[in-house]
Design a protein around this motif. Structure first.
Motif, mmCIF file in Angstrom:
data_model
loop_
_atom_site.group_PDB
_atom_site.id
_atom_site.type_symbol
_atom_site.label_atom_id
_atom_site.label_comp_id
_atom_site.label_asym_id
_atom_site.label_seq_id
_atom_site.Cartn_x
_atom_site.Cartn_y
_atom_site.Cartn_z
ATOM 1 N N GLU A 64 -18.437 2.125 -4.556
ATOM 2 C CA GLU A 64 -17.961 2.321 -5.933
ATOM 3 C C GLU A 64 -16.974 1.200 -6.253
ATOM 4 O OE1 GLU A 64 -18.972 4.761 -7.933
ATOM 5 O OE2 GLU A 64 -20.227 5.665 -6.371
ATOM 6 N N PRO A 65 -16.867 0.807 -7.510
ATOM 7 C CA PRO A 65 -15.897 -0.237 -7.860
ATOM 8 C C PRO A 65 -14.478 0.217 -7.516
ATOM 9 C CG PRO A 65 -17.274 0.349 -9.756
ATOM 10 C CD PRO A 65 -17.590 1.322 -8.667
ATOM 11 N N PRO A 66 -13.666 -0.679 -6.954
ATOM 12 C CA PRO A 66 -12.289 -0.301 -6.631
ATOM 13 C C PRO A 66 -11.444 -0.240 -7.895
ATOM 14 C CG PRO A 66 -12.633 -2.619 -6.170
ATOM 15 C CD PRO A 66 -13.971 -2.070 -6.616
ATOM 16 N N GLY A 67 -10.270 0.392 -7.774
ATOM 17 C CA GLY A 67 -9.332 0.406 -8.878
ATOM 18 C C GLY A 67 -8.732 -0.989 -9.085
ATOM 19 N N LYS A 68 -7.910 -1.112 -10.111
ATOM 20 C CA LYS A 68 -7.289 -2.410 -10.411
ATOM 21 C C LYS A 68 -6.462 -2.909 -9.226
ATOM 22 C CE LYS A 68 -4.299 -4.642 -13.786
ATOM 23 N NZ LYS A 68 -3.384 -4.445 -14.915
ATOM 24 N N HIS A 69 -5.744 -1.988 -8.553
ATOM 25 C CA HIS A 69 -4.929 -2.342 -7.389
ATOM 26 C C HIS A 69 -5.404 -1.532 -6.184
ATOM 27 C CE1 HIS A 69 -2.128 -4.297 -10.098
ATOM 28 N NE2 HIS A 69 -2.075 -3.176 -10.806
ATOM 29 N N THR A 70 -5.627 -2.201 -5.061
ATOM 30 C CA THR A 70 -5.974 -1.492 -3.833
ATOM 31 C C THR A 70 -4.719 -1.360 -2.982
ATOM 32 O OG1 THR A 70 -8.236 -2.298 -3.855
ATOM 33 C CG2 THR A 70 -7.396 -1.525 -1.743
ATOM 34 N N ILE A 71 -4.401 -0.120 -2.627
ATOM 35 C CA ILE A 71 -3.264 0.159 -1.751
ATOM 36 C C ILE A 71 -3.817 0.384 -0.357
ATOM 37 C CG2 ILE A 71 -1.347 1.714 -1.245
ATOM 38 C CD1 ILE A 71 -1.396 2.530 -4.221
ATOM 39 N N ARG A 72 -3.437 -0.491 0.564
ATOM 40 C CA ARG A 72 -3.848 -0.315 1.960
ATOM 41 C C ARG A 72 -2.656 0.259 2.715
ATOM 42 N NH1 ARG A 72 -6.414 -4.835 0.005
ATOM 43 N NH2 ARG A 72 -8.669 -4.661 0.144
ATOM 44 N N PHE A 73 -2.750 1.531 3.007
ATOM 45 C CA PHE A 73 -1.632 2.226 3.622
ATOM 46 C C PHE A 73 -1.755 2.167 5.136
ATOM 47 C CE2 PHE A 73 1.316 5.435 4.722
ATOM 48 C CZ PHE A 73 2.260 5.322 3.725
ATOM 49 N N CYS A 74 -0.686 1.757 5.810
ATOM 50 C CA CYS A 74 -0.752 1.536 7.257
ATOM 51 C C CYS A 74 -0.555 2.831 8.034
ATOM 52 C CB CYS A 74 0.296 0.517 7.693
ATOM 53 S SG CYS A 74 0.151 0.144 9.458
ATOM 54 N N LEU A 75 -1.506 3.096 8.911
ATOM 55 C CA LEU A 75 -1.416 4.237 9.816
ATOM 56 C C LEU A 75 -1.401 3.765 11.274
ATOM 57 C CD1 LEU A 75 -3.801 6.752 8.006
ATOM 58 C CD2 LEU A 75 -1.307 6.752 8.028
ATOM 59 N N GLY A 76 -0.861 2.566 11.475
ATOM 60 C CA GLY A 76 -0.700 2.053 12.842
ATOM 61 C C GLY A 76 0.428 2.791 13.552
ATOM 62 N N GLU A 77 0.533 2.574 14.853
ATOM 63 C CA GLU A 77 1.485 3.331 15.679
ATOM 64 C C GLU A 77 2.921 3.245 15.190
ATOM 65 O OE1 GLU A 77 1.500 3.019 19.951
ATOM 66 O OE2 GLU A 77 -0.682 2.835 19.947
ATOM 67 N N SER A 78 3.377 2.032 14.897
ATOM 68 C CA SER A 78 4.762 1.861 14.478
ATOM 69 C C SER A 78 5.025 2.596 13.166
ATOM 70 C CB SER A 78 5.068 0.368 14.330
ATOM 71 O OG SER A 78 6.359 0.194 13.809
ATOM 72 N N CYS A 79 4.080 2.487 12.250
ATOM 73 C CA CYS A 79 4.264 3.148 10.950
ATOM 74 C C CYS A 79 4.201 4.665 11.095
ATOM 75 C CB CYS A 79 3.228 2.634 9.957
ATOM 76 S SG CYS A 79 3.598 0.938 9.405
ATOM 77 N N LEU A 80 3.317 5.153 11.968
ATOM 78 C CA LEU A 80 3.254 6.599 12.193
ATOM 79 C C LEU A 80 4.581 7.095 12.771
ATOM 80 C CD1 LEU A 80 -0.363 7.103 13.594
ATOM 81 C CD2 LEU A 80 0.530 7.870 11.380
ATOM 82 N N ALA A 81 5.141 6.318 13.706
ATOM 83 C CA ALA A 81 6.414 6.705 14.320
ATOM 84 C C ALA A 81 7.549 6.700 13.300
ATOM 85 C CB ALA A 81 6.750 5.763 15.470
ATOM 86 N N ALA A 82 7.387 5.912 12.236
ATOM 87 C CA ALA A 82 8.435 5.814 11.206
ATOM 88 C C ALA A 82 8.178 6.759 10.029
ATOM 89 C CB ALA A 82 8.530 4.371 10.715
ATOM 90 N N GLY A 83 7.219 7.663 10.178
ATOM 91 C CA GLY A 83 7.016 8.664 9.127
ATOM 92 C C GLY A 83 5.933 8.334 8.116
ATOM 93 N N ALA A 84 4.961 7.519 8.507
ATOM 94 C CA ALA A 84 3.907 7.126 7.560
ATOM 95 C C ALA A 84 3.143 8.329 7.003
ATOM 96 C CB ALA A 84 2.933 6.153 8.230
ATOM 97 N N GLU A 85 2.961 9.359 7.812
ATOM 98 C CA GLU A 85 2.176 10.500 7.319
ATOM 99 C C GLU A 85 2.872 11.181 6.140
ATOM 100 O OE1 GLU A 85 1.540 12.569 11.025
ATOM 101 O OE2 GLU A 85 -0.509 11.785 11.146
ATOM 102 N N LYS A 86 4.205 11.282 6.199
ATOM 103 C CA LYS A 86 4.935 11.878 5.061
ATOM 104 C C LYS A 86 4.822 10.990 3.833
ATOM 105 C CE LYS A 86 8.414 14.697 7.327
ATOM 106 N NZ LYS A 86 9.788 14.818 7.745
#
Ligand code: FES
Length: 149
Positions: A64-86
């Motif tokens: 499907e066509p993407p939106g005007k802005h694509t947000i790539r949210f990081c779920l790597g280890e460091s980001c998960l440890a820093a609360g990425a899921e919240k």
């Protein structure tokens, strides 16, 4: 010559490389429409099923066509440890869409990545070509405001 035909002309290789072709189509059109599958298959000398199989297997390929802005949210280890899921839960709530989806107003598409090389400022997200650190629930509103103009 239409953009899809131009891409396919450059991708005719032996043996055919379906994934590389689909990535080039997406880079050119922004996504790989299901309606393009027969044309891609014909150009590569493979079946529609071959192309459709690769298209559905790789989650980085959009149909499907993407939106005007694509947000790539990081779920790597460091980001998960820093609360990425919240932060992710907060951004999903704020946008009204989940990972892999586009907002109703077609402004944002939300995707996941596994490390943006900015671990020291976790949690991180990339919006378009901009990498943002310390993406926290309390800072999301201000961050997204920049991209709503
Ligand atoms: S793990 Fe998120 S930027 Fe490295």
């Amino acid at each position: 010559m239409p953009p899809l035909a131009q891409v396919l002309e450059r991708c005719a290789t032996t043996p055919p490389n379906i994934l590389a072709t689909l990535q080039k189509v997406q880079a050119t059109l922004g996504y790989v429409p299901h309606t393009a599958v027969p044309e891609i298959a014909h150009a590569l000398g493979v079946t529609d099923s071959d192309v459709a199989g690769v298209l559905s297997f790789y989650h980085d390929l959009r149909t499907e066509p993407p939106g005007k802005h694509t947000i790539r949210f990081c779920l790597g280890e460091s980001c998960l440890a820093a609360g990425a899921e919240k932060s992710l839960a907060a951004i999903e709530k704020k946008l009204g869409c989940e990972l892999g989806e586009t907002t109703k107003d077609k402004r944002f598409t939300l995707e996941k990545v596994y490390c943006l090389g900015n671990c020291a400022l976790s949690p991180c997200a990339m919006i378009g070509e901009d990498v943002h650190g310390r993406v926290l629930p309390k800072t999301l509103a201000d961050l997204l405001k920049e991209y709503k103009k």
